[in-house]
Design a protein around this motif. Structure first.
Motif, PDB file in Angstrom:
ATOM      1  N   THR A  66     159.107  48.042  66.408  1.00 14.87           N
ATOM      2  CA  THR A  66     159.564  49.234  67.157  1.00 14.87           C
ATOM      3  C   THR A  66     158.475  50.308  67.202  1.00 14.87           C
ATOM      4  OG1 THR A  66     160.492  50.445  65.262  1.00 14.87           O
ATOM      5  CG2 THR A  66     161.969  48.901  66.390  1.00 14.87           C
ATOM      6  N   GLN A  67     157.561  50.257  66.234  1.00 16.17           N
ATOM      7  CA  GLN A  67     156.524  51.294  66.142  1.00 16.17           C
ATOM      8  C   GLN A  67     155.240  50.907  66.880  1.00 16.17           C
ATOM      9  OE1 GLN A  67     157.511  54.190  64.370  1.00 16.17           O
ATOM     10  NE2 GLN A  67     159.397  52.986  64.499  1.00 16.17           N
ATOM     11  N   LYS A 112     154.651  50.176  70.208  1.00 13.68           N
ATOM     12  CA  LYS A 112     155.001  50.142  71.635  1.00 13.68           C
ATOM     13  C   LYS A 112     153.787  49.936  72.539  1.00 13.68           C
ATOM     14  CE  LYS A 112     159.496  51.602  71.963  1.00 13.68           C
ATOM     15  NZ  LYS A 112     160.386  50.529  71.667  1.00 13.68           N
ATOM     16  N   ASN A 172     168.864  56.514  67.733  1.00 14.56           N
ATOM     17  CA  ASN A 172     168.997  55.273  68.498  1.00 14.56           C
ATOM     18  C   ASN A 172     170.434  54.752  68.524  1.00 14.56           C
ATOM     19  OD1 ASN A 172     166.210  54.641  69.430  1.00 14.56           O
ATOM     20  ND2 ASN A 172     165.828  54.959  67.251  1.00 14.56           N
ATOM     21  N   PHE A 209     167.760  46.944  67.492  1.00 15.68           N
ATOM     22  CA  PHE A 209     166.433  46.319  67.402  1.00 15.68           C
ATOM     23  C   PHE A 209     166.107  45.524  68.670  1.00 15.68           C
ATOM     24  CE2 PHE A 209     166.450  46.687  62.575  1.00 15.68           C
ATOM     25  CZ  PHE A 209     165.415  47.609  62.565  1.00 15.68           C
ATOM     26  N   ARG A 247     166.996  46.294  71.682  1.00 10.50           N
ATOM     27  CA  ARG A 247     166.557  47.284  72.684  1.00 10.50           C
ATOM     28  C   ARG A 247     165.147  47.776  72.377  1.00 10.50           C
ATOM     29  NH1 ARG A 247     171.358  49.615  71.507  1.00 10.50           N
ATOM     30  NH2 ARG A 247     170.373  51.426  70.543  1.00 10.50           N
ATOM     31  N   LEU A 248     164.896  48.094  71.101  1.00 12.97           N
ATOM     32  CA  LEU A 248     163.637  48.756  70.746  1.00 12.97           C
ATOM     33  C   LEU A 248     162.447  47.800  70.629  1.00 12.97           C
ATOM     34  CD1 LEU A 248     164.885  51.338  68.072  1.00 12.97           C
ATOM     35  CD2 LEU A 248     164.454  51.703  70.495  1.00 12.97           C
ATOM     36  N   THR A 249     162.719  46.495  70.696  1.00 10.97           N
ATOM     37  CA  THR A 249     161.590  45.546  70.632  1.00 10.97           C
ATOM     38  C   THR A 249     161.459  44.766  71.942  1.00 10.97           C
ATOM     39  OG1 THR A 249     162.955  43.800  69.640  1.00 10.97           O
ATOM     40  CG2 THR A 249     161.777  45.242  68.116  1.00 10.97           C
TER      41      THR A 249
END
Ligand SMILES: Cc1cc2nc3c(=O)[nH]c(=O)nc-3n(C[C@H](O)[C@H](O)[C@H](O)COP(=O)(O)OP(=O)(O)OC[C@H]3O[C@@H](n4cnc5c(N)ncnc54)[C@H](O)[C@@H]3O)c2cc1C
Length: 254
Positions: free
Chosen positions: A19-20, A22, A85, A112, A114-116
């Motif tokens: 997630t960090q 991007k 989130n 996770f 969504r964020l990956t």
């Protein structure tokens, strides 16, 4: 194609890292058919995700390492991240003091996902070996994967049914790291058949005070099929040195 970063393991650690990242070309590789197998079963399906009282003092092993991690990202930062989130864990004192549980582990897994979404996923893909020559090459049961950087987030050795393997140890050994022999932690206690005088209580759970070494724990204990388990027993297993354990079954009746 050569990825900027390949992450072995789509569990809590690998996913959080992804997630960090991007702005990088990232791939997540996992033996399982989908992400977060352990997240799904954690906290009895309700993902006990953090605790109000997180501190490096509560960890065994290298406290400096933990302190450094917590200085950069502590329980408050995690809760803020989750809230931003759409995940809002709530304190559940009855199970373990200060624990935050989610409504369901699926909330965390969906977050996770969504964020990956910027990552490439290689599921049903088991890494067997890693080599390095200018870049990393990961040999798997499918095609090899190449990356400039490699993150090994493949978890511990327990629960092979959830994808656990020794790959982290194999890679560490191959690249010349020293490995401390792992010991079981956060495990239930089993007893021999002839000692199982409390078999009929199997399934009963109650709040107890437990004394082990010079520590006292207050949480629920579960009588299980072959011994005892529950949060208080799992915590005690971290300190037990083949000596006595004291359990007060009526802690509030003094
Ligand atoms: C039954 C149970 C209940 C739990 N309850 C809680 C709880 O309530 N609260 C809590 O904080 N923690 C709980 N935990 C612990 C928590 O789930 C783990 O600490 C956490 O999930 C570890 O995350 P991780 O990313 O380090 O490793 P994992 O979640 O183990 O992720 C590692 C991933 O790497 C993959 N992998 C391994 N080897 C390979 C390979 N060779 N090739 C490709 N992929 C590979 C695995 O398939 C796995 O998906 C529980 C664990 C279990 C088993």
């Amino acid at each position: 194609m050569v990825y900027d970063v390949a992450i072995i393991g789509a569990g809590a650690s690998g996913l959080m890292l992804a997630t960090q990242l991007k702005d990088l070309n990232v791939c997540l590789i996992d033996t399982n058919e989908t992400m977060g197998a352990k997240i799904k079963v954690s906290g009895g399906g309700k993902c006990n995700i953090t605790n109000k009282y997180v501190s490096s003092e509560h960890y065994l092993g290298c406290k400096e390492f933990v302190q450094n991690v917590l200085e950069n990202f502590d329980n408050r930062a995690l809760l803020k991240f989750l809230n931003q989130n759409g995940v809002e864990p709530k304190i559940h004192e009855k199970i373990i003091k200060g624990t935050y549980f989610c409504n369901s582990s699926n909330e965390v897994i969906s977050m996770f996902k969504r964020l990956t979404a910027h990552c490439d996923y290689f599921f049903n893909t088991k890494v067997h070996e890693v080599t390095f020559k200018n870049e990393f090459t990961l040999y798997t049961n499918k095609q090899p994967i190449k990356a400039k950087r490699l993150v090994v987030a493949s978890g511990g050795l327990s629960y092979s049914t959830l994808g656990a393997s020794s790959i982290a140890f194999d890679i560490a050994k191959k690249f010349g790291h020293t490995i401390k022999t792992p010991v079981p932690a956060l495990v239930g206690f089993t007893v021999q058949k002839e000692q199982f005088w409390f078999k009929n209580l199997s399934g009963v759970s109650l709040l107890v005070h437990l004394f082990v070494e010079n520590k006292t724990f207050e949480a629920s204990m579960l009588f299980a099929h072959k011994g005892c388990s529950g949060p208080v027993i799992l915590n005690a297993s971290l300190y037990w040195q083949k000596g006595l354990i004291g359990i007060d079954f009526l802690p509030n009746k003094k």
